[in-house]
Enzyme design. Structure first.
Site, PDB file in Angstrom:
ATOM      1  N   PRO A  77      10.061  -2.872   9.727  1.00 54.57           N
ATOM      2  CA  PRO A  77       9.517  -2.890  10.819  1.00 54.57           C
ATOM      3  C   PRO A  77      10.617  -2.778  12.414  1.00 54.57           C
ATOM      4  O   PRO A  77      11.990  -3.277  12.051  1.00 54.57           O
ATOM      5  CB  PRO A  77       9.133  -4.871  10.757  1.00 54.57           C
ATOM      6  CG  PRO A  77       9.728  -5.019   9.591  1.00 54.57           C
ATOM      7  CD  PRO A  77      10.766  -3.897   8.695  1.00 54.57           C
ATOM      8  N   GLY A  79      12.641  -3.447  15.891  1.00 57.84           N
ATOM      9  CA  GLY A  79      13.111  -4.747  16.449  1.00 57.84           C
ATOM     10  C   GLY A  79      13.250  -5.796  16.170  1.00 57.84           C
ATOM     11  O   GLY A  79      13.291  -7.248  16.487  1.00 57.84           O
ATOM     12  N   GLY A  81      15.401  -7.189  13.797  1.00 55.55           N
ATOM     13  CA  GLY A  81      16.955  -7.351  13.392  1.00 55.55           C
ATOM     14  C   GLY A  81      17.283  -6.315  12.337  1.00 55.55           C
ATOM     15  O   GLY A  81      18.120  -6.897  10.959  1.00 55.55           O
ATOM     16  N   GLY A  83      17.771  -2.835  11.663  1.00 55.04           N
ATOM     17  CA  GLY A  83      18.252  -1.845  11.435  1.00 55.04           C
ATOM     18  C   GLY A  83      17.758  -1.107  11.620  1.00 55.04           C
ATOM     19  O   GLY A  83      17.786   0.080  11.416  1.00 55.04           O
ATOM     20  N   SER A  84      15.963  -1.052  12.498  1.00 56.18           N
ATOM     21  CA  SER A  84      15.492   0.289  12.015  1.00 56.18           C
ATOM     22  C   SER A  84      16.085   1.246  13.057  1.00 56.18           C
ATOM     23  O   SER A  84      16.006   2.985  12.838  1.00 56.18           O
ATOM     24  CB  SER A  84      14.131  -0.139  12.888  1.00 56.18           C
ATOM     25  OG  SER A  84      13.534  -0.593  13.994  1.00 56.18           O
ATOM     26  N   SER A  85      16.514   0.997  14.139  1.00 53.63           N
ATOM     27  CA  SER A  85      17.133   2.326  14.889  1.00 53.63           C
ATOM     28  C   SER A  85      18.078   3.068  13.993  1.00 53.63           C
ATOM     29  O   SER A  85      17.661   4.231  14.513  1.00 53.63           O
ATOM     30  CB  SER A  85      17.617   1.841  16.344  1.00 53.63           C
ATOM     31  OG  SER A  85      18.520   0.616  16.622  1.00 53.63           O
ATOM     32  N   ALA A  86      19.055   1.921  13.514  1.00 56.07           N
ATOM     33  CA  ALA A  86      20.281   2.658  12.757  1.00 56.07           C
ATOM     34  C   ALA A  86      19.684   3.371  11.735  1.00 56.07           C
ATOM     35  O   ALA A  86      20.691   4.763  11.437  1.00 56.07           O
ATOM     36  CB  ALA A  86      21.566   1.636  12.341  1.00 56.07           C
ATOM     37  N   ALA A  87      19.001   3.249  10.915  1.00 54.31           N
ATOM     38  CA  ALA A  87      18.036   3.770   9.429  1.00 54.31           C
ATOM     39  C   ALA A  87      17.554   5.078  10.256  1.00 54.31           C
ATOM     40  O   ALA A  87      18.118   5.850   9.958  1.00 54.31           O
ATOM     41  CB  ALA A  87      16.919   3.189   9.343  1.00 54.31           C
ATOM     42  N   ASP A 128      25.657  -1.802  12.133  1.00 53.48           N
ATOM     43  CA  ASP A 128      24.192  -1.060  11.544  1.00 53.48           C
ATOM     44  C   ASP A 128      23.983   0.498  10.864  1.00 53.48           C
ATOM     45  O   ASP A 128      23.377   0.541   9.560  1.00 53.48           O
ATOM     46  CB  ASP A 128      22.348  -1.606  12.409  1.00 53.48           C
ATOM     47  CG  ASP A 128      23.069  -2.639  12.679  1.00 53.48           C
ATOM     48  OD1 ASP A 128      23.805  -3.820  12.390  1.00 53.48           O
ATOM     49  OD2 ASP A 128      21.852  -2.433  13.778  1.00 53.48           O
TER      50      ASP A 128
HETATM   51  O1  PMV Z   1      20.114  -4.961  15.728  1.00 50.51           O
HETATM   52  P1  PMV Z   1      20.305  -6.009  15.372  1.00 50.51           P
HETATM   53  O2  PMV Z   1      19.474  -6.914  15.718  1.00 50.51           O
HETATM   54  O3  PMV Z   1      20.363  -5.655  14.037  1.00 50.51           O
HETATM   55  O4  PMV Z   1      21.607  -6.642  16.040  1.00 50.51           O
HETATM   56  C1  PMV Z   1      22.268  -6.313  15.773  1.00 50.51           C
HETATM   57  C2  PMV Z   1      24.198  -7.250  15.426  1.00 50.51           C
HETATM   58  C3  PMV Z   1      24.365  -7.416  16.828  1.00 50.51           C
HETATM   59  O5  PMV Z   1      25.194  -8.358  16.147  1.00 50.51           O
HETATM   60  C4  PMV Z   1      23.670  -8.605  17.471  1.00 50.51           C
HETATM   61  C5  PMV Z   1      25.440  -6.531  17.643  1.00 50.51           C
HETATM   62  C6  PMV Z   1      25.925  -5.556  16.958  1.00 50.51           C
HETATM   63  O6  PMV Z   1      26.058  -4.325  17.673  1.00 50.51           O
HETATM   64  O7  PMV Z   1      26.790  -5.555  16.230  1.00 50.51           O
END
Ligand code: PMV
Length: 286
Positions: A77, A79, A81, A83-87, A128
């Site tokens: 899902p 937004g 938390g 890590g969808s953008s990192a994945a 992430d």
């Molecule tokens: O993008 P999220 O919601 O998984 O959050 C990242 C984690 C933070 O510590 C808030 C930001 C970071 O760059 O580490």
């Protein structure tokens, strides 16, 4: 040509990790798969159709401007938390390397994915994309140079409870930065707690207590909201050892550690709460 990246959950240490404190993150079984196909024309995304300009920028950063159709499949899902953008970043980098017949090391994968992550999040700590590329449970400290080490995989499962609201990582990180003077000691307390979590990682009861404490500290930073707090409180009243928001906050998900995950999910369904179970996934998707 395919490439994939795993989703993640931050067990403890979000926000503090941006200021050089350690954090612990888990790769989970959800993820993003990118498939590239040859195309006679400008490179473009076929599916899903999106208006998010950042996705187009991400694709421009990794792929050539012509000749490729990009298909994206995701079980993460956005937004929330997870890590969808990192994945997505890791999946894109891997798909392009596979297309070119290039072998990537974990180091080159997360370094290339970090460039893409910056498009989505400005100045991310890198946790992430590192855990997405690496898999398993990771102890992480932002660089330079970044330091991470795999930790032994615990046998507990987590229940993820979804507020169904998207949080904005960049905005929440800025919120903490804007009040840095007031937040400094809370960030240090989170850093200390992460050290404690490492010691009790395999003791679900003690870990649960730490997760709830971590949530209280995140509330003090101002990154939680009523819906997240309600899900944390609800999990505890249903018998969870502990719970916290996971990720940047302002929306997104809560993770709960409970002796009876299936029961908690059943109770969540009855209460109209969207919930699912996940566990640490050791093998990184390729
Ligand atoms: O993008 P999220 O919601 O998984 O959050 C990242 C984690 C933070 O510590 C808030 C930001 C970071 O760059 O580490």
């Amino acid at each position: 040509m395919d490439g994939a990246g795993q989703a993640k959950l931050i067990l403890t240490g979000e926000h503090a990790v941006v200021y050089g404190h350690p954090a612990i993150a888990l790769a989970v079984r959800q993820g993003v798969r990118v498939r590239l196909q040859a195309y006679d024309g400008p490179t473009h995304v076929v599916a899903p159709i999106t208006t998010d300009e950042r996705l187009h920028q991400a694709i421009d950063t990794v792929l050539p401007s012509t000749g490729i159709q990009v298909h994206i499949e995701s079980t993460v899902p956005t937004g929330r938390g997870m890590g969808s953008s990192a994945a997505l970043s890791v999946a894109l980098v891997r798909a392009w390397a596979n297309w070119q017949g290039q072998a990537l090391t974990p180091e080159t994968t997360y370094a290339a994915a970090m460039k893409v992550e910056r498009i989505f999040h400005g100045n991310p700590s890198g946790i992430d994309n590192t855990v997405s590329a690496q898999g398993g449970v990771l102890w992480y400290r932002k660089g330079p140079p970044i330091h991470f080490e795999p930790l032994p995989t615990p046998d507990w499962e987590l229940v993820v409870l979804d507020t169904k609201q998207a949080g904005d990582t960049k905005k929440m990180v800025q919120l903490v930065a804007d009040r840095f003077k007031e937040n400094r000691s809370v960030l240090e307390d989170i850093g200390q707690l992460v050290l404690e979590v490492r010691e009790v990682l395999h003791d679900a009861k003690e870990l649960g207590r730490c997760l709830s404490l971590n949530h209280t500290l995140l509330c003090q930073l101002g990154v939680s909201n009523n819906d997240l707090n309600a899900l944390v409180d609800w999990s505890i009243t249903q018998g969870a050892y502990g719970a916290k928001l996971a990720g940047a906050g302002g929306g997104g998900v809560v993770i709960a550690l409970t002796p009876t995950p299936d029961t908690l999910i059943h109770q969540a369904k009855q209460a109209g709460i969207s919930a699912f179970k996940t566990r640490v996934t050791e093998t990184s998707w390729q």
